[in-house]
Structures are given as structure tokens and as C-alpha cells.
Design a protein around this motif. Sequence first.
Motif, PDB file in Angstrom:
ATOM      1  N   ILE A   1       0.829  -1.214   0.000  1.00 23.92           N
ATOM      2  CA  ILE A   1       0.000   0.000   0.000  1.00 23.92           C
ATOM      3  C   ILE A   1       0.863   1.264   0.000  1.00 23.92           C
ATOM      4  CG2 ILE A   1      -0.236   0.113   2.523  1.00 23.92           C
ATOM      5  CD1 ILE A   1      -3.098   0.784   0.105  1.00 23.92           C
ATOM      6  N   VAL A   2       2.023   1.181   0.667  1.00 21.28           N
ATOM      7  CA  VAL A   2       2.929   2.341   0.716  1.00 21.28           C
ATOM      8  C   VAL A   2       3.493   2.626  -0.672  1.00 21.28           C
ATOM      9  CG1 VAL A   2       5.066   3.251   1.718  1.00 21.28           C
ATOM     10  CG2 VAL A   2       3.529   1.874   3.127  1.00 21.28           C
ATOM     11  N   THR A   3       3.858   1.584  -1.411  1.00 23.29           N
ATOM     12  CA  THR A   3       4.396   1.745  -2.765  1.00 23.29           C
ATOM     13  C   THR A   3       3.398   2.486  -3.649  1.00 23.29           C
ATOM     14  OG1 THR A   3       5.254  -0.512  -2.434  1.00 23.29           O
ATOM     15  CG2 THR A   3       5.657   0.516  -4.573  1.00 23.29           C
ATOM     16  N   TYR A   4       2.152   2.007  -3.627  1.00 20.21           N
ATOM     17  CA  TYR A   4       1.122   2.632  -4.456  1.00 20.21           C
ATOM     18  C   TYR A   4       0.866   4.071  -4.013  1.00 20.21           C
ATOM     19  CZ  TYR A   4       0.101  -2.052  -6.232  1.00 20.21           C
ATOM     20  OH  TYR A   4       0.192  -3.291  -6.831  1.00 20.21           O
ATOM     21  N   THR A   5       0.898   4.298  -2.711  1.00 24.74           N
ATOM     22  CA  THR A   5       0.654   5.640  -2.187  1.00 24.74           C
ATOM     23  C   THR A   5       1.731   6.613  -2.650  1.00 24.74           C
ATOM     24  OG1 THR A   5      -0.449   4.713  -0.240  1.00 24.74           O
ATOM     25  CG2 THR A   5       0.301   6.977  -0.071  1.00 24.74           C
ATOM     26  N   ILE A   6       3.001   6.172  -2.633  1.00 22.62           N
ATOM     27  CA  ILE A   6       4.109   7.019  -3.099  1.00 22.62           C
ATOM     28  C   ILE A   6       3.902   7.382  -4.570  1.00 22.62           C
ATOM     29  CG2 ILE A   6       6.593   7.075  -3.603  1.00 22.62           C
ATOM     30  CD1 ILE A   6       6.951   5.155  -1.174  1.00 22.62           C
ATOM     31  N   GLN A   7       3.544   6.375  -5.383  1.00 20.61           N
ATOM     32  CA  GLN A   7       3.305   6.614  -6.816  1.00 20.61           C
ATOM     33  C   GLN A   7       2.194   7.638  -7.022  1.00 20.61           C
ATOM     34  OE1 GLN A   7       2.838   2.378  -8.229  1.00 20.61           O
ATOM     35  NE2 GLN A   7       3.774   3.284 -10.042  1.00 20.61           N
TER      36      GLN A   7
ATOM     37  N   ARG B   1      -1.106  14.823 -12.646  1.00 19.31           N
ATOM     38  CA  ARG B   1      -1.432  13.649 -13.468  1.00 19.31           C
ATOM     39  C   ARG B   1      -2.392  12.726 -12.709  1.00 19.31           C
ATOM     40  NH1 ARG B   1       4.667  11.993 -14.692  1.00 19.31           N
ATOM     41  NH2 ARG B   1       3.728  10.128 -15.618  1.00 19.31           N
ATOM     42  N   CYS B   2      -3.534  13.292 -12.349  1.00 19.78           N
ATOM     43  CA  CYS B   2      -4.495  12.550 -11.525  1.00 19.78           C
ATOM     44  C   CYS B   2      -5.113  11.367 -12.266  1.00 19.78           C
ATOM     45  CB  CYS B   2      -5.607  13.488 -11.048  1.00 19.78           C
ATOM     46  SG  CYS B   2      -5.076  14.521  -9.684  1.00 19.78           S
ATOM     47  N   THR B   3      -5.230  11.480 -13.588  1.00 19.05           N
ATOM     48  CA  THR B   3      -5.813  10.367 -14.356  1.00 19.05           C
ATOM     49  C   THR B   3      -4.949   9.118 -14.211  1.00 19.05           C
ATOM     50  OG1 THR B   3      -6.691  11.960 -15.946  1.00 19.05           O
ATOM     51  CG2 THR B   3      -6.615   9.649 -16.634  1.00 19.05           C
ATOM     52  N   GLU B   4      -3.615   9.302 -14.291  1.00 18.34           N
ATOM     53  CA  GLU B   4      -2.697   8.177 -14.119  1.00 18.34           C
ATOM     54  C   GLU B   4      -2.738   7.657 -12.683  1.00 18.34           C
ATOM     55  OE1 GLU B   4       1.289   8.824 -16.084  1.00 18.34           O
ATOM     56  OE2 GLU B   4       0.328  10.735 -16.558  1.00 18.34           O
ATOM     57  N   ALA B   5      -2.845   8.587 -11.728  1.00 16.87           N
ATOM     58  CA  ALA B   5      -2.920   8.189 -10.314  1.00 16.87           C
ATOM     59  C   ALA B   5      -4.166   7.353 -10.061  1.00 16.87           C
ATOM     60  CB  ALA B   5      -2.923   9.431  -9.426  1.00 16.87           C
ATOM     61  N   ARG B   6      -5.263   7.732 -10.729  1.00 16.27           N
ATOM     62  CA  ARG B   6      -6.515   6.991 -10.544  1.00 16.27           C
ATOM     63  C   ARG B   6      -6.393   5.566 -11.099  1.00 16.27           C
ATOM     64  NH1 ARG B   6     -11.810   7.927  -8.837  1.00 16.27           N
ATOM     65  NH2 ARG B   6     -12.728   5.858  -8.726  1.00 16.27           N
ATOM     66  N   LYS B   7      -5.662   5.415 -12.211  1.00 13.68           N
ATOM     67  CA  LYS B   7      -5.454   4.073 -12.774  1.00 13.68           C
ATOM     68  C   LYS B   7      -4.700   3.182 -11.789  1.00 13.68           C
ATOM     69  CE  LYS B   7      -5.513   5.423 -17.657  1.00 13.68           C
ATOM     70  NZ  LYS B   7      -4.693   5.664 -18.870  1.00 13.68           N
ATOM     71  N   ILE B   8      -3.690   3.770 -11.124  1.00 11.52           N
ATOM     72  CA  ILE B   8      -2.934   3.009 -10.117  1.00 11.52           C
ATOM     73  C   ILE B   8      -3.841   2.654  -8.942  1.00 11.52           C
ATOM     74  CG2 ILE B   8      -1.086   3.214  -8.396  1.00 11.52           C
ATOM     75  CD1 ILE B   8       0.459   4.831 -10.518  1.00 11.52           C
ATOM     76  N   PHE B   9      -4.671   3.610  -8.542  1.00  9.66           N
ATOM     77  CA  PHE B   9      -5.618   3.398  -7.450  1.00  9.66           C
ATOM     78  C   PHE B   9      -6.546   2.228  -7.775  1.00  9.66           C
ATOM     79  CE2 PHE B   9      -9.778   4.249  -5.520  1.00  9.66           C
ATOM     80  CZ  PHE B   9      -9.436   4.456  -4.190  1.00  9.66           C
ATOM     81  N   ASP B  10      -7.086   2.214  -8.998  1.00 12.80           N
ATOM     82  CA  ASP B  10      -8.010   1.149  -9.406  1.00 12.80           C
ATOM     83  C   ASP B  10      -7.296  -0.200  -9.522  1.00 12.80           C
ATOM     84  OD1 ASP B  10     -10.079   2.977  -9.488  1.00 12.80           O
ATOM     85  OD2 ASP B  10      -9.848   3.397 -11.630  1.00 12.80           O
ATOM     86  N   SER B  11      -6.058  -0.175 -10.053  1.00 11.65           N
ATOM     87  CA  SER B  11      -5.318  -1.440 -10.191  1.00 11.65           C
ATOM     88  C   SER B  11      -4.952  -2.008  -8.824  1.00 11.65           C
ATOM     89  CB  SER B  11      -4.057  -1.230 -11.032  1.00 11.65           C
ATOM     90  OG  SER B  11      -3.106  -0.453 -10.331  1.00 11.65           O
TER      91      SER B  11
ATOM     92  N   LEU C   1      -5.959  -5.726  -7.354  1.00  7.57           N
ATOM     93  CA  LEU C   1      -4.957  -6.687  -6.879  1.00  7.57           C
ATOM     94  C   LEU C   1      -5.182  -7.092  -5.419  1.00  7.57           C
ATOM     95  CD1 LEU C   1      -1.795  -5.072  -8.520  1.00  7.57           C
ATOM     96  CD2 LEU C   1      -2.798  -7.291  -9.111  1.00  7.57           C
ATOM     97  N   GLY C   2      -6.280  -6.597  -4.856  1.00  7.40           N
ATOM     98  CA  GLY C   2      -6.634  -7.005  -3.495  1.00  7.40           C
ATOM     99  C   GLY C   2      -6.098  -6.109  -2.394  1.00  7.40           C
ATOM    100  N   GLN C   3      -5.427  -4.997  -2.775  1.00 17.11           N
ATOM    101  CA  GLN C   3      -4.930  -4.054  -1.761  1.00 17.11           C
ATOM    102  C   GLN C   3      -6.074  -3.132  -1.340  1.00 17.11           C
ATOM    103  OE1 GLN C   3      -2.016  -3.790  -0.309  1.00 17.11           O
ATOM    104  NE2 GLN C   3      -0.506  -4.796  -1.609  1.00 17.11           N
ATOM    105  N   LYS C   4      -6.233  -2.928  -0.045  1.00 15.47           N
ATOM    106  CA  LYS C   4      -7.301  -2.057   0.445  1.00 15.47           C
ATOM    107  C   LYS C   4      -6.755  -0.660   0.711  1.00 15.47           C
ATOM    108  CE  LYS C   4     -10.387  -5.483   2.456  1.00 15.47           C
ATOM    109  NZ  LYS C   4     -11.116  -5.900   3.668  1.00 15.47           N
TER     110      LYS C   4
END
Length: 713
Positions: free
Chosen positions: A295-301, A310-320, A324-327
Motif C-alpha cells: 500500500i505504501v508503494t502505491y501511495t508514493i506513486q 497527473r491525476c488520471t494516471e494516479a486513478r489508474k494506479i488506485f483502481d489497479s 490486486l486485493g490491496q485495500k
Amino acid sequence: MSRRFVPVGRHILEQNIKARYHAGDIGTEDALHLFDELLQVAGRSSIHAINCLLTVVGRDCPALGVSLFNRVARSKVAPCSITYAILVDCCCRAGRQDLGHTAMGHVIKMGFLADAIITFSHLLKAICAENKTSYAMDIVLRIMPMFNCVPDVLSYNILFKGLCNEKRSQEALELIQVMVEHGGSCQPDVVSYSTVIDGLLKEGLVGKAYTLFSEMLQREFSPNAVTYNSIISGMCKVHAMDKAEEVLQQMLDRRILPDVTTYNSLIHGYYSLGRCKEVDRIFQEMSRNGVQPDIVTYTIQMDYLCKSGRCTEARKIFDSMISLGQKPTVTTYSILLHGYAMEKSFHDMLCLIDLMVGNGIVPDHYVFNILISAYAKEEMVGEVMHIFTKMRQQGLNPDAVSYGTVIDLLSRIGRMDDAMSLFNQMITEGLAPGIIVFNHLISGFCTCGKWEKVHELFSEMLDCGICPDTVFFNTVMDRLCKNGRVTEAQDLFDLMVHMGVKPDVCTYNTLMGGYLFVGKMDEVSKLLDNMVSIGMEPDVITYNILIDGYSKNGRIDDALVVFREMLDTKGKPSVISFNIMIGALLKCGRKAEAKDLFDGIWANGLVPDIVTYSLMIQKLIEEGSLQESDDLFVSMEKNGCAANSRMLNAIVRSLLQKGEVPRAGTYLSKIDERSFILEASTASLLTALASRGKGQEYKELLPEKYSELLIEA
């Protein structure tokens, strides 16, 4: 030789207690019952079982542990050194360090010095926890040796941790060096080095941390993953990525595998520097080594992408991440929410809040404050007040930040009654308004010209024990000066000095600007002298005020002296400085000097702006140098400075006044091409051509859309 008889029942009870203790099978309530049962039949050998029960009780309830010790002391069972160690630990954790010292005295008095090191350790931990590490150092370095109790590495490690917690890692480093140089039996271990390295890194002493890390390796200590992660994290935080990579390689060479924490530090470091290709490389390395992002990795990204717009890209990471099962945590949602707020994507913000609530995560103060701040920046009062109310409906009372943001908004738009109502409500709810809230209100009342309320709030602020700071005084003085109330601003300046609040350059500039506004250049000069006399360096704004003041008072040569002084000092002029001086020289007909200054802009590492070009072009038109003015206009746009509507309208008016209608038509075409508005004053000059009977003559020289303005009455 006779053997002391131990009753079978007591022996079984003691063995049972010790076995259950070592198995971790005794709770506090159970320990209390067993203590009562054992104490009734206890003999000298029972102390070991009693120690087990005291440890269990003291772990959860140290005060009760002290009480049980007193019962042991009153019984026929003699406490041993371990019992006293438990007692000292309980006393210290119960907040009774005084009793801990008394118990330590009993240990020394009763001759338990051989085992006293453990007891001292409990006392040292408690002393360091209260940020009294200097006293702990005295115990280790002086008192313990005095009683022939040689400190061990554990004692020193407690000191190292205490010193680093108090941001005294330099002293901890010196202590490690003393231990090494002394060469005795007590030498620093991996924990010692790791603790001090971490402390140095937290204080930003990266070079010293890296040197100590190298020394640790030279002494053939094997750092563990925690040590490596600590130093890699520290290096990344100060962007020393080459060093971080070196440490990572050493980690791999020693067959210690990096974990997700290691990679997260590197990802954060490279993102902070905007080196996205390196981030991609780290992700590939993670994948090769079988390390999964957390979760920390995704949060940093997401944080990096949102801050980069670049919120659109951030949202894609959030959805992915979710797929992948991360809450996502409330922090993850907050980062994306803040990104949407920066982009003013209000619909996306509200949808994200709905998703957040739908996934069972309750918005906290930080989330609501992001929403309030986003709408407040756009002065969307209705939405702000709706969120403010919704916050309460969800059982979350607004905090000081929430109130401060809304009060600021209401004060900025002049709704001072509503702002004061919220201010009073804030106080009623037990929230203490800070200087920032008072700043917002006072600034609002200054803008409205309600000076009696300014005085009233100022007195209330002082009554609350809030001492106004420099920012506060500067804010109020600025409002006073812009309203021409310079005398009151001067009084406030004097009060500021009297209260011991140190004026800064901004304070002097504000007051100088006020005196300039009312035409009192002598007062401006006095303030400058006062400023210099206390060792304060004038900045570019100070110089600009002086140049502007002298110019407006017809003292062009004095303005030039100040400008040249500015060129010779470290405070280099800005384009605004050049614009003020060029404008003043042109106004009094000193075109050659103005031209020299214009040419000198580039030599000072600056680029002329639209104001600079406007001044020069207008002057060239005025004196009839039309081709030169056209050439300068072309040069301006080639240099990347595009003309705006105001400039083009001004050029058209100047050309029409000179009777240069065809040239005016060229610039009118530029106004049309860029979809700018024709200003009323420009349109009136075109109409005037028709009134002079020349409408038909000029009709074909101007763009077709302006024909109706040239129809003769």
C-alpha cells in the motif's frame, strides 16, 4: 549433609507456576490468584515462582506489581536481585521514578551488585524516557563504576537511544568513538551502530551516518536488514541516490535481500527528483526479486502523480491496486482527493468520497478539510457551508483548521457578520482560535474599513495570550497604508517594536510604500536609514519603492543613483525595477538613457516583459518612429513575449491619435485574430474619425468589422 524439606504441595505449585510462566500461559487475574495461594505457604525457595508472578502482574499493571512486592517484603520470603529488578521496572513504568531510585539503593545496600546491571537498565530506560539522558549518562559513566558495577553494552545502547531521541546524535557518535578508542571489554554492537546511524540520519547528518556505517563494516559487524533499510531511507530523503544505490549493492553482496521497505525508499527518492526512468528500473528489479508492491508503494506513486498534475494516471494506479486485493487507507484516498482538488475536479472529488464511504472508510478531518479548502479557493460559499454542515451530521465536529478556512473565505468576500458568528461558535465549542484566525478576521475588517472592530479583535487576541507576530503586523499595516492611514500604520510599527516583535524587510517596505502613497519621501528616506542602521539589507522591493518615489517626485537623478546602487549590490534589480526607471526617463524626455537601460536588461540576466515593451513602443509611436516601433513589436513576439489585449488597444489608440490609420488597422487585425475585446476608449476614437468627416476615407483601411463605427452621422 541434611537437605531442607520442601512440602510436596508447595513444590508442585511452584513448578506449575514456573512451567506456565515459561509457556506464556498465565494472565494477570490468574497470576493474582496464584500469588495469594503461594504466599500463604511460601518458603525461601518460592522467590523464583513469585518473581514469575510479579513479572506477569507488573507487565499489565506496574502499580499493582509494586503493591505485591510490598506484600513479599512483609512475608518470610527474602527478595532476590531479580525481585528488586522487577520492582525498579514497575516503579519506573508506574511513573514513580523516585521509588525506583529508592529500590536501587536497597540493591546496592544489600550487596546485589553482581546482578545490579539489569536493575540499572530499568532505571536508565525510565530516565531516558523522560528526556533526562544527561542524568542517565552520569549514572552509566560515573555512578555505576563507583559501585564496581561495570556498564555493559545494553546500558550504552539505552543511552544511545535516549540521546538520539533528544536529537543529540552527535553526542551519541562521540560516545561510540570513546568506547572504541578505550578498547575495553564493552564495545559497541550492531544495535549500537544501528541506533546512532538512524539518529544521525533523522537529524540530516548524512555524511556522518555514512562514515559510521562504513566504520561498522570495517569492524566486521554484519548489519541486518533494518540497518540497511534505515541508511538507504536516510540517503533517499536527502536525495543522495548514488550513496543509497551503493548501500543497496553492499546489501546484495552480503546476501541480505531487499524487502518492500527498501524499494519504497528508493522509489520515493527517485520520484522526489522526478527521475521516473529510475523508478521504472526499481519496479523491474522488485519484480525480478519477487517483491510485491504494498500500500505504501502505491501511495508514493499516487502522491507523485497527483502533485505533478497527473491525476488520471494516479486513478489508474488506485483502481489497479484495488483489483490486486490491496485495500486503500484513508491516506490513499486523501492523496487522490487532494490531487483532484488541485485540478479543481469537483465532480471527481465527490465521486471519490462516495466510493470511500461505500467501502466502509469514514472520512476524517483531513478529508473534509481538503474539500472545504478546494471550494473555498473558488469562493463557492454554498458548497463550503454544505460540507461544513455535513461534517457535523456525520458526527465529526469541525476542527480549528476547518473553522479557520471558512472564516478566511467569509472574511475575504466581506461577510464579516457570518465570519464573526463562526468565530464565536468556535470558541463556544472549546476550540482556541490561533493567530491565523485572528489574522483573517482583522484583515477582513481592515478591508471593510471597520477599524473599531480591528481594535476590538486586537485587544481580544492579547487577552487570549496570543502575541501578534510579524505577519500579523504586516497584514494590518498593509491594509492601513492602502487606505492612506499611514499615521496609524506608523503607530502600529512603533507598537510592534515596543512589544519586542522584530520588523522584517516586508514591514519596512509596507510602511515605505504607505509614505510614498501619500507623497512623504522624507519619511521614506528616514525609514531606509533606520533599516540600514539595524543591519537590515534592503531588498529589490525596497529599491523599487525608492526609485518609484523619487521618480514620481520629479527627482529622476536621485532615482538613477538608487538604481545604479542596486546594480552594484547583491540585490540585483528585477524587470519591474527597469520598468519603473525606463518609464520615468521616457516621461521626462530622456529617451537615450531609457534606450540604454532597455538594452541593459539582457546584460543583467533578465528578459523584458510586456510592460517594458509597451513603454518603449508607445514612446516610439509618440515621437513618430513608426517603423522602429513595428520592428520592436515583431522582435518582442519573436522573443516569446506575446502582446495582450491591453497592449494592442493602447497601440491602436496611439496610432489613431497620430493619424496613422493604416497602421492602426494592422494592429486591429491582431486584436481580431486573437479574439481580444475592443476597449470602449479605442472604439470611441474610431467613431471620432467619422465625426471629423473622414469615415468613408478610412473605411477601406481598417478591417471590415469596424466599418459600422466609421459610418458618418
